[in-house]
Design a protein around this motif. Structure first.
Motif, PDB file in Angstrom:
ATOM      1  N   ILE A  72     -18.761  16.405  30.362  1.00  8.22           N
ATOM      2  CA  ILE A  72     -17.410  16.007  30.783  1.00  8.22           C
ATOM      3  C   ILE A  72     -16.471  17.200  30.720  1.00  8.22           C
ATOM      4  CG2 ILE A  72     -15.424  14.515  30.279  1.00  8.22           C
ATOM      5  CD1 ILE A  72     -17.398  12.536  28.994  1.00  8.22           C
ATOM      6  N   GLY A  73     -15.823  17.483  31.841  1.00  6.97           N
ATOM      7  CA  GLY A  73     -14.839  18.562  31.883  1.00  6.97           C
ATOM      8  C   GLY A  73     -13.438  18.004  31.671  1.00  6.97           C
ATOM      9  N   ILE A  74     -12.675  18.641  30.799  1.00 11.30           N
ATOM     10  CA  ILE A  74     -11.297  18.207  30.552  1.00 11.30           C
ATOM     11  C   ILE A  74     -10.376  19.309  31.070  1.00 11.30           C
ATOM     12  CG2 ILE A  74      -9.719  17.255  28.813  1.00 11.30           C
ATOM     13  CD1 ILE A  74     -12.418  15.941  28.559  1.00 11.30           C
ATOM     14  N   PRO A  75      -9.743  19.095  32.213  1.00 10.68           N
ATOM     15  CA  PRO A  75      -8.881  20.158  32.750  1.00 10.68           C
ATOM     16  C   PRO A  75      -7.600  20.287  31.939  1.00 10.68           C
ATOM     17  CG  PRO A  75      -8.927  18.245  34.231  1.00 10.68           C
ATOM     18  CD  PRO A  75      -9.780  17.900  33.063  1.00 10.68           C
ATOM     19  N   LYS A  76      -7.375  21.487  31.462  1.00 10.82           N
ATOM     20  CA  LYS A  76      -6.201  21.664  30.600  1.00 10.82           C
ATOM     21  C   LYS A  76      -4.914  21.395  31.371  1.00 10.82           C
ATOM     22  CE  LYS A  76      -6.141  26.656  31.327  1.00 10.82           C
ATOM     23  NZ  LYS A  76      -6.523  27.953  30.802  1.00 10.82           N
ATOM     24  N   GLU A  77      -4.951  21.627  32.690  1.00  7.73           N
ATOM     25  CA  GLU A  77      -3.746  21.410  33.500  1.00  7.73           C
ATOM     26  C   GLU A  77      -3.339  19.932  33.556  1.00  7.73           C
ATOM     27  OE1 GLU A  77      -6.375  23.144  34.493  1.00  7.73           O
ATOM     28  OE2 GLU A  77      -5.662  25.197  34.767  1.00  7.73           O
ATOM     29  N   PHE A  78      -4.269  19.029  33.220  1.00  9.39           N
ATOM     30  CA  PHE A  78      -3.948  17.599  33.259  1.00  9.39           C
ATOM     31  C   PHE A  78      -3.279  17.125  31.969  1.00  9.39           C
ATOM     32  CE2 PHE A  78      -6.779  15.601  36.780  1.00  9.39           C
ATOM     33  CZ  PHE A  78      -6.507  16.668  37.620  1.00  9.39           C
ATOM     34  N   PHE A  79      -3.122  18.046  31.035  1.00 13.67           N
ATOM     35  CA  PHE A  79      -2.502  17.657  29.761  1.00 13.67           C
ATOM     36  C   PHE A  79      -1.280  18.525  29.473  1.00 13.67           C
ATOM     37  CE2 PHE A  79      -6.752  16.088  29.709  1.00 13.67           C
ATOM     38  CZ  PHE A  79      -6.665  14.865  29.076  1.00 13.67           C
ATOM     39  N   SER A  80      -0.612  18.902  30.551  1.00 14.31           N
ATOM     40  CA  SER A  80       0.533  19.790  30.395  1.00 14.31           C
ATOM     41  C   SER A  80       1.801  18.966  30.176  1.00 14.31           C
ATOM     42  CB  SER A  80       0.676  20.655  31.637  1.00 14.31           C
ATOM     43  OG  SER A  80       0.732  19.814  32.767  1.00 14.31           O
ATOM     44  N   GLU A  81       2.933  19.635  30.186  1.00  6.10           N
ATOM     45  CA  GLU A  81       4.189  18.926  29.967  1.00  6.10           C
ATOM     46  C   GLU A  81       4.408  17.902  31.083  1.00  6.10           C
ATOM     47  OE1 GLU A  81       7.761  21.177  30.752  1.00  6.10           O
ATOM     48  OE2 GLU A  81       6.555  22.793  31.612  1.00  6.10           O
ATOM     49  N   GLY A  82       5.103  16.854  30.773  1.00  3.73           N
ATOM     50  CA  GLY A  82       5.305  15.788  31.741  1.00  3.73           C
ATOM     51  C   GLY A  82       4.419  14.600  31.432  1.00  3.73           C
ATOM     52  N   LEU A  83       3.326  14.859  30.716  1.00  5.60           N
ATOM     53  CA  LEU A  83       2.441  13.756  30.344  1.00  5.60           C
ATOM     54  C   LEU A  83       3.024  13.046  29.118  1.00  5.60           C
ATOM     55  CD1 LEU A  83      -0.219  12.182  30.631  1.00  5.60           C
ATOM     56  CD2 LEU A  83      -1.307  13.950  29.230  1.00  5.60           C
ATOM     57  N   ASP A  84       3.255  11.770  29.288  1.00  4.17           N
ATOM     58  CA  ASP A  84       3.791  10.947  28.196  1.00  4.17           C
ATOM     59  C   ASP A  84       2.845  11.036  26.991  1.00  4.17           C
ATOM     60  OD1 ASP A  84       5.642   8.217  27.836  1.00  4.17           O
ATOM     61  OD2 ASP A  84       3.713   8.153  26.775  1.00  4.17           O
ATOM     62  N   SER A  85       3.424  11.265  25.822  1.00  4.79           N
ATOM     63  CA  SER A  85       2.569  11.553  24.659  1.00  4.79           C
ATOM     64  C   SER A  85       1.725  10.345  24.246  1.00  4.79           C
ATOM     65  CB  SER A  85       3.407  12.056  23.487  1.00  4.79           C
ATOM     66  OG  SER A  85       4.337  11.046  23.134  1.00  4.79           O
TER      67      SER A  85
ATOM     68  N   VAL B 229      -4.616   9.201  34.743  1.00  2.79           N
ATOM     69  CA  VAL B 229      -4.375   8.856  36.147  1.00  2.79           C
ATOM     70  C   VAL B 229      -2.923   9.171  36.477  1.00  2.79           C
ATOM     71  CG1 VAL B 229      -4.222   6.973  37.818  1.00  2.79           C
ATOM     72  CG2 VAL B 229      -6.106   7.032  36.159  1.00  2.79           C
ATOM     73  N   SER B 230      -2.058   8.770  35.551  1.00  2.00           N
ATOM     74  CA  SER B 230      -0.634   8.854  35.794  1.00  2.00           C
ATOM     75  C   SER B 230       0.042   9.366  34.529  1.00  2.00           C
ATOM     76  CB  SER B 230      -0.129   7.435  36.140  1.00  2.00           C
ATOM     77  OG  SER B 230       1.253   7.460  36.367  1.00  2.00           O
ATOM     78  N   PRO B 231       1.105  10.146  34.660  1.00  5.79           N
ATOM     79  CA  PRO B 231       1.747  10.694  33.466  1.00  5.79           C
ATOM     80  C   PRO B 231       2.399   9.633  32.593  1.00  5.79           C
ATOM     81  CG  PRO B 231       2.846  11.477  35.494  1.00  5.79           C
ATOM     82  CD  PRO B 231       1.689  10.641  35.913  1.00  5.79           C
ATOM     83  N   THR B 232       2.660   8.461  33.169  1.00  9.37           N
ATOM     84  CA  THR B 232       3.319   7.407  32.388  1.00  9.37           C
ATOM     85  C   THR B 232       2.638   6.075  32.647  1.00  9.37           C
ATOM     86  OG1 THR B 232       4.814   6.774  34.175  1.00  9.37           O
ATOM     87  CG2 THR B 232       5.586   8.519  32.708  1.00  9.37           C
ATOM     88  N   THR B 233       3.033   5.082  31.889  1.00  5.55           N
ATOM     89  CA  THR B 233       2.631   3.709  32.207  1.00  5.55           C
ATOM     90  C   THR B 233       3.597   3.189  33.267  1.00  5.55           C
ATOM     91  OG1 THR B 233       4.030   2.969  30.406  1.00  5.55           O
ATOM     92  CG2 THR B 233       1.689   3.235  29.913  1.00  5.55           C
ATOM     93  N   ALA B 234       3.441   1.912  33.600  1.00  8.48           N
ATOM     94  CA  ALA B 234       4.304   1.301  34.619  1.00  8.48           C
ATOM     95  C   ALA B 234       5.778   1.474  34.245  1.00  8.48           C
ATOM     96  CB  ALA B 234       3.969  -0.179  34.748  1.00  8.48           C
ATOM     97  N   PHE B 235       6.587   1.731  35.265  1.00  6.70           N
ATOM     98  CA  PHE B 235       8.024   1.898  35.009  1.00  6.70           C
ATOM     99  C   PHE B 235       8.792   0.714  35.601  1.00  6.70           C
ATOM    100  CE2 PHE B 235       6.308   4.600  38.356  1.00  6.70           C
ATOM    101  CZ  PHE B 235       6.999   4.206  39.482  1.00  6.70           C
ATOM    102  N   GLU B 236      10.063   0.636  35.220  1.00  8.38           N
ATOM    103  CA  GLU B 236      10.896  -0.487  35.657  1.00  8.38           C
ATOM    104  C   GLU B 236      11.056  -0.505  37.178  1.00  8.38           C
ATOM    105  OE1 GLU B 236      12.848  -2.771  33.872  1.00  8.38           O
ATOM    106  OE2 GLU B 236      12.230  -2.113  31.863  1.00  8.38           O
ATOM    107  N   LEU B 237      11.058  -1.695  37.733  1.00  4.51           N
ATOM    108  CA  LEU B 237      11.394  -1.841  39.164  1.00  4.51           C
ATOM    109  C   LEU B 237      12.775  -1.241  39.404  1.00  4.51           C
ATOM    110  CD1 LEU B 237      10.107  -5.466  39.572  1.00  4.51           C
ATOM    111  CD2 LEU B 237       9.519  -3.623  41.152  1.00  4.51           C
ATOM    112  N   GLY B 238      12.872  -0.405  40.423  1.00  2.00           N
ATOM    113  CA  GLY B 238      14.171   0.172  40.768  1.00  2.00           C
ATOM    114  C   GLY B 238      14.570   1.369  39.933  1.00  2.00           C
ATOM    115  N   ALA B 239      13.731   1.760  38.953  1.00  4.19           N
ATOM    116  CA  ALA B 239      14.119   2.837  38.046  1.00  4.19           C
ATOM    117  C   ALA B 239      14.110   4.212  38.717  1.00  4.19           C
ATOM    118  CB  ALA B 239      13.206   2.858  36.828  1.00  4.19           C
TER     119      ALA B 239
END
Lengths: 476, 95, 480
Positions: C256-269, C398-408
């Motif tokens: 399994i390869g873990i790309p370091k670029e996928f764990f950069s800033e912007g990813l919700d902790s 897959v995504s930097p965050t979980t689901a966000f508010e409608l209209g947010a």
């Protein structure tokens, strides 16, 4: 001021495949509107193009026939613009890498002599549908039967210097596409369409003048007229010190004028880009070899053979090979045993005249090659004279039966009975003692008079050679 | 590179979209924001890189030249906004 | 019944525990009581008649493993005789006269189509808020988006309104809503599933795939829809393995390869924590982890947001109000017809992308935008080719965050940035998958797995093995 004309042609040749270039709909001409436009041709959401193998092969046939560079990897691109008869809002064409690259073809004209005209490229693309403007009040009607018909767009270098040369080139390409069986060449139905890029420049200058593109030309005659009118128009403009506007102009055959077509202020920006629905077209060497070997004898080759094999003049051979069907007709006559030069005269003379007059293609000639060859043979074996043969030809054209029946039924068979001819001549000599004396006194011109008398009595059926010989014997 | 309102109007005309005068301001700002995202591509050295039009390195497959499509014009005409006798109709196009 | 997976329903149908008609009616009832707005069209009558036909097949034993299973199509697959809107007003009047290849393939196995699911207009969006038919609600929290563009499909599966649904993924449109809705979704290798009849957004990126409850279900559905199609020039002429056969294989030694670029800033902790833990689970199962680098993946956003709009600007030109679809009232001339039909018919985001694409392809800008993007696209896919010389599978969020508010998220650019981890698989044409990996603040988090070309069985095998060790995929939203 002395001007030089520079002409390049863009020829759209509809390829005679059975199905369309990117769909399985029929390409047959003349169907009820929209009955041959399938989901792909209509550009329904979600549909995709798949390339017709035969269209590719036909483009390759053309490329090899003009010794062009074949791009063994070519790319389809989208040309984006909106028009109601362009279903997808883009035309699938080839842009940066066409299937056929640079080639050339020889032409000859009386004024300019023989020259080579460069072919810049030839690319595959799909035809658009048709808009009909006079069918419904307030509406234009769209028929998409033609949409997706394969086209080979053949682009020439700006190598032509007169309307005559342009016509010679167009005719040459027209003959070629029919020779190699990729286009039916029917200009009335739009299977073969010419656009001309015309500009003029001062003689002995290099830089090209601003060109205009002439469209809507559906015969060679109109091509020549349209170009000449446009040359004059441009000369008038330049000599008045004005500048030619780069634009598309429509030729109006009725008014015999060209007029500006696009008044849109917006410049066309076609936004070409590689079509993501189609992959690069890769051509294997084996296919090229196979197609090269399957090419028929080309017009120039055929012309040279007609000269060397049949002893025809260059001029006759050129005329006979200009259209493959005519050349085929001629060769069929020879295969049937007719004499080469007499056959050539009949094909280019009586037959061509009759076909032209009645606007019939040689393929549909009411007199078959075999029948005309029989006629030529009857001249050769002295059954009839050349003069009588013309009457027989007319009767054949009108469908009055085959050569021998016509000769038989109308009693046109040449008199070759020496005794009978001698009897007639004896009678004439006896009745024209005055002329006989004059002849004997040296007025040999009177021989024609005696021949005429004989023909009158025999209704032209006496063999002219025999008549001459007997007259000479009897009068000397 | 950033777009002005005139350019946005031209692009809209090319794309056959109409933008009203009240929308043009906002559109121009939005499009320029998006385009500013693209600017970073300029950093990358790509002189010797082949452009990639397709994810897969495949050749175009060719189909046999066979007529395979039946006449479905009636079904197709049924879903058209305006038709005449077998034709699709649009406001008169002047050539 | 509705908590059963496709594999389980298939057994029950075979064992006559219930009929397809009963099952179908059950789902139709659930749909009619749902407030998720997951469906644009519900095809009750068609579904019941298909269910009856399926029951007949099941009765005489001639059905396949999927016969009688209800499902829903993303409303971007053409379905004959049924409205196919692509979530757009411009296709609101469009009753497709033909079936997409994917639809056809499911029809011949006698599946039961419940209806057509909501989606972002022409699949352009990451929140399902760009639909003419209104936004879809996330079953885990109805004030949240389900993700997009296959948001209706994801919400319908997560809300158990259908056993599975189809989707399309151009820049993450299967994986991202699967992640946000806590279900399993796979985007196959470009060329694996026919695009014929799938309304095109960006032709060189679009790929269809299933949204399911489990990896096993995804394998079953992919078996049915994958394969060469002579109607799609970009579909690959290669055999499709039986994806169910390798599901149970051990993943011991899987690299399994873990790309370091996928764990950069912007990813919700908290998302990062879930992802890291789930990857550790694979290690426990015998897989080997390895950090890798995909240096050009940072450019995926600008690259994608040039390539996709360019292609869509051209793909959507056919929507001109001439032959089908919406035409404006009383057009004065041809230009008026084009301008008003298209402006009234398309939504804002679609218009924005058409504008961007039109500009990027126009004379003088082509090289700077389109050509440049195609070159960077090459670099991005070369990164993957290098990586796959050393690893079997790549994992990350897959995504930097979980689901966000409608209209947010109102700003388009901010919305685009949420696609950062999914775009590169599309640009390279690689298969990608999202599987439920845990929760953050009671919202699901998906683990992304990207495989080498044509290695869907590797993804499905790894996903299935994970699902035998974890039960994130079987956790249900409240009140289901």
């Amino acid at each position: 001021m002395a001007w030089e004309t520079v002409i390049g042609l863009e020829i759209h040749s509809q390829l005679n495949t059975k199905s369309k270039i990117f769909s399985g709909a029929s390409t047959e001409y003349g169907a009820e509107p929209n009955t041959q436009a399938c989901a792909v041709d209509l550009g329904l959401p979600g549909v995709l193009p798949v390339l017709n193998k035969e269209a590719v092969n036909m483009a390759l046939r053309f490329g090899l026939a003009v010794n062009a560079k074949i791009n063994q990897r070519s790319i389809f691109a989208r040309k984006n613009y909106f028009y109601p008869d362009l279903p997808k809002g883009y035309q699938i064409s080839q842009f940066e890498i066409p299937i056929v690259g640079k080639g050339a073809i020889g032409i000859s004209t009386k004024e300019g002599g023989a020259k080579m005209v460069g072919i810049t490229r030839a690319h595959l693309e799909e035809d658009a549908g048709k808009s009909i403007h006079d069918l419904y009040e307030d509406y234009s009607a769209i028929d998409l039967n033609r949409a997706g018909t394969p086209l080979l767009e053949i682009v020439s270098e700006p190598d032509m210097r007169s309307a005559r040369e342009a016509v010679a080139y167009a005719k040459k390409i027209h003959a070629l596409v029919q020779y190699i069986g990729i286009c039916d060449g029917n200009m009335q139905e739009g299977s073969f369409r010419c656009d001309a890029n015309v500009s003029i420049r001062k003689k002995d200058t290099e830089e090209l003048g601003t060109r205009t593109e002439l469209k809507n030309i559906n015969s060679f005659k109109f091509l020549e007229k349209a170009i000449n009118i446009e040359i004059e128009r441009q000369q008038d403009i330049l000599e008045d010190g004005d500048t030619v506007v780069q634009e598309t102009r429509l030729y109006d055959a009725e008014k015999d004028e060209t007029r500006s077509m696009r008044t849109k202020e917006e410049a066309n920006d076609y936004r070409y880009f590689p079509d993501p629905d189609l992959l690069p077209v890769d051509i294997e060497n084996e296919l090229l070899t196979e197609i090269k070997n399957s090419l028929p004898e080309l017009p120039t080759e055929k012309k040279n053979r007609f000269v060397s094999e049949f002893g025809l003049s260059d001029y006759d051979a050129e005329n006979l090979t200009a259209q493959k069907p005519l050349a085929d007709y001629y060769e069929a006559m020879l295969n049937d045993g007719a004499e080469a030069k007499v056959s050539a005269n009949w094909v280019m003379g009586e037959l061509s005249a009759a076909l032209n007059k009645n606007q019939i293609d040689v393929q549909d000639s009411p007199i078959s090659a075999k029948e005309l060859s029989e006629l030529v043979k009857r001249i050769g074996d002295d059954t009839i004279s050349g003069k009588i043969a013309k009457d027989v030809f007319k009767a054949m054209w009108e469908g009055n039966g085959r050569v021998d029946d016509i000769i038989q039924n109308q009693g046109l068979k040449q008199m070759t009975d020496v005794g009978a001819i001698e009897g007639i001549i004896d009678g004439i000599i006896a009745n024209n003692s005055e002329q006989v004396e004059q002849f004997k006194a040296g007025n040999t011109k009177l021989l024609g008079y005696f021949v005429g008398q004989v023909m009158k009595v025999t209704q032209g059926k006496a063999n002219p050679k025999q008549v001459n010989q007997i007259l000479n014997d009897k009068l000397s | 590179m950033s777009l002005n309102k005139e350019q946005v109007k031209e692009i809209a005309q090319l794309a056959k979209l109409s933008i009203s005068d009240s929308e043009i301001e906002q559109s121009t700002i939005e499009l320029n924001n998006i385009l500013s995202l693209m600017a970073e591509l300029g950093e990358i050295e790509t002189d010797h890189v082949e452009p990639m039009s397709h994810p897969l390195d495949m050749s175009q497959r060719l189909r046999e030249d066979v007529v395979s499509e039946a006449d479905l014009s009636e079904e197709f005409q049924e879903i058209a906004p305006k038709t005449g006798k077998r034709h699709f109709l649009v406001p008169t196009v002047i050539e | 019944m509705h908590t059963l997976s496709v594999a389980e329903l298939s057994k029950s149908l075979k064992n006559k525990e219930f009929s397809s008609v009963e099952l179908t009616q059950h789902y139709l009832d659930r749909i009619s009581h749902s407030d998720l707005n997951a469906f644009i069209t519900v095809t009750d009558d068609l579904a019941l008649s298909q269910a009856r036909a399926a029951d007949a097949k099941l009765a005489n034993g001639s059905g396949s493993v999927l016969t009688g299973i209800p499902f829903a199509h993303k409303d971007i697959f053409c379905t004959k005789g049924v409205k196919t809107s692509a979530g757009s007003k411009i296709l609101d009047p469009f009753i497709s006269p033909y079936d997409a290849t994917v639809s056809h393939k499911l029809n011949i196995e006698n599946l039961v189509m419940l209806g057509k699911t909501n989606c972002d207009e022409f699949a352009m969006g990451s929140s399902n808020e760009n639909s003419f038919y209104g936004p879809v609600k996330n079953p885990w929290n109805k004030t949240m988006v389900p993700g997009g563009s296959s948001g209706g499909s994801a919400a319908a599966v997560a809300g158990r309104l259908t056993p599975f649904a189809t989707g399309t993924d151009t820049g993450g449109s299967i994986r991202q809503p699967s992640s946000l809705c806590g279900i399993t979704g796979i985007k196959p290798t470009y060329g694996r599933v026919s695009r014929y009849g799938m309304i095109a957004y960006a032709s060189s990126l679009d790929q269809a795939g299933p949204l399911t409850q489990t990896a096993e279900d995804a394998a079953l559905v992919l078996n049915a829809i994958a394969g060469f199609d002579e109607k799609d020039s970009t579909s690959a002429l290669r055999d499709v393995p039986d994806y169910t056969k390798t599901l149970r294989d051990s993943i011991k030694g899987l690299k399994i390869g873990i790309p370091k670029e996928f764990f950069s800033e912007g990813l919700d902790s908290s998302v990062e924590k879930v992802i890291t833990e789930s990857i550790k689970e694979f290690e426990t199962m015998g897989a080997k982890l390895q950090e890798i680098s995909l240096p050009n993946s940072a450019y995926a956003i600008p690259t994608y947001y040039i390539v996709a709009p360019c292609e869509c600007s051209s793909n959507l030109s056919r929507l001109d109000g001439v032959r089908y679809g919406y035409r404006c009232e009383d057009p004065k001339n041809m230009d008026d017809l084009y301008l008003r039909s298209r402006s009234e018919g398309f939504g804002d985001e679609v218009k924005r992308r058409i504008m961007i694409g039109t500009y990027a392809l126009s004379a003088g800008y082509y090289d700077a935008y389109y050509l440049k993007a195609q070159k960077v696209r090459q670099l991005i896919s070369e990164d993957f080719k290098k990586a796959f010389q050393n690893v079997d599978i790549i994992m990350g969020p897959v995504s930097p965050t979980t689901a966000f508010e409608l209209g947010a998220i109102k700003d388009p650019v901010s919305m685009y940035l949420a696609d950062i981890y999914t775009l590169s698989a599309n640009l390279a044409g690689l298969p990608g998958m999202s599987i439920p990996a845990g929760f953050s603040n009671n919202l699901p988090v998906g683990l992304q797995m990207i495989g080498n070309y044509w290695s869907e069985e590797v993804l499905l095998n790894a996903a299935h093995q994970f699902q035998t060790q974890t039960d994130w995929h079987s956790v249900l939203p409240e009140n289901i």
